[in-house]
Design a protein around this motif. Structure first.
Motif, short mmCIF file in Angstrom:
data_model
loop_
_atom_site.label_atom_id
_atom_site.label_comp_id
_atom_site.label_asym_id
_atom_site.label_seq_id
_atom_site.Cartn_x
_atom_site.Cartn_y
_atom_site.Cartn_z
N UNK A 1 6.40 -6.89 -44.40
CA UNK A 1 7.87 -7.78 -44.24
C UNK A 1 7.50 -9.94 -43.94
N UNK A 2 6.43 -10.16 -43.78
CA UNK A 2 5.51 -10.91 -43.83
C UNK A 2 5.49 -11.18 -45.26
N UNK A 3 4.25 -10.38 -45.73
CA UNK A 3 4.73 -10.48 -47.28
C UNK A 3 5.30 -10.36 -48.34
N UNK A 4 6.40 -9.58 -47.83
CA UNK A 4 7.99 -9.07 -48.83
C UNK A 4 8.30 -10.89 -48.67
N UNK A 5 8.44 -11.37 -47.64
CA UNK A 5 9.41 -12.48 -47.67
C UNK A 5 8.80 -13.87 -48.40
N UNK A 6 7.19 -14.21 -48.30
CA UNK A 6 6.94 -14.84 -48.89
C UNK A 6 6.62 -14.80 -50.42
N UNK A 7 6.86 -12.75 -50.74
CA UNK A 7 6.75 -13.20 -52.43
C UNK A 7 7.77 -13.28 -53.01
N UNK B 1 17.42 -9.45 -52.88
CA UNK B 1 17.66 -8.01 -52.28
C UNK B 1 15.66 -7.74 -51.14
N UNK B 2 14.64 -8.35 -52.07
CA UNK B 2 13.36 -8.04 -50.72
C UNK B 2 13.33 -9.70 -49.77
N UNK B 3 14.15 -10.58 -50.50
CA UNK B 3 14.20 -11.88 -49.49
C UNK B 3 14.85 -11.58 -47.85
N UNK B 4 16.00 -10.10 -48.30
CA UNK B 4 17.37 -9.86 -47.54
C UNK B 4 16.53 -8.50 -46.53
N UNK B 5 16.00 -7.65 -47.17
CA UNK B 5 14.53 -6.81 -46.70
C UNK B 5 13.68 -7.10 -45.91
N UNK B 6 13.17 -8.74 -46.57
CA UNK B 6 12.32 -9.62 -45.96
C UNK B 6 12.49 -9.87 -44.94
N UNK B 7 13.26 -10.38 -44.60
CA UNK B 7 13.83 -11.57 -43.57
C UNK B 7 14.67 -10.61 -42.22
N UNK B 8 14.99 -9.23 -42.88
CA UNK B 8 15.76 -8.77 -42.04
C UNK B 8 14.80 -7.57 -41.07
N UNK B 9 13.80 -7.66 -41.64
CA UNK B 9 12.16 -7.30 -40.93
C UNK B 9 11.48 -7.95 -40.13
N UNK C 1 13.44 -8.05 -36.70
CA UNK C 1 13.89 -6.37 -35.95
C UNK C 1 12.63 -6.62 -36.03
N UNK C 2 11.15 -6.31 -35.98
CA UNK C 2 9.48 -6.08 -35.80
C UNK C 2 9.20 -7.45 -35.00
N UNK C 3 9.95 -8.35 -35.06
CA UNK C 3 8.96 -9.87 -34.27
C UNK C 3 9.35 -9.58 -33.19
N UNK C 4 10.70 -9.01 -32.85
CA UNK C 4 11.83 -8.86 -32.27
C UNK C 4 11.05 -7.75 -30.73
N UNK C 5 10.21 -6.36 -31.94
CA UNK C 5 10.12 -5.71 -30.45
C UNK C 5 8.66 -6.13 -30.02
#
Length: 64
Positions: free
Chosen positions: A18-24, A42-50, A53-57
């Motif tokens: 998700x970091x890669x998707x957000x940076x891209x 869309x990629x930015x929204x998916x990246x930030x939401x991921x 979620x994963x950061x919280x976990x």
């Protein structure tokens, strides 16, 4: 065989993806490359939401 690996372990890889998707996505929006804007958003929204979620976990499981 892999009983010692908890499912939360794989969230670390999710953070990397998700970091890669957000940076891209941010790079694509800033440089205005060939990727269509709607796909980049869309990629930015998916990246930030991921990341959230994963950061919280990972935070709850490993850091806290």
């Amino acid at each position: 065989m892999f009983n010692f690996i908890r499912p939360e372990f794989f969230d670390i890889f999710g953070l990397l993806v998700f970091s890669f998707i957000t940076i891209l996505s941010i790079w694509s929006l800033r440089t205005e490359r060939v990727v269509p804007v709607w796909a980049t958003v869309i990629l930015l929204l998916i990246g930030i939401s991921g990341l959230i979620v994963d950061g919280a976990i990972v935070y709850i499981t490993y850091i806290q």
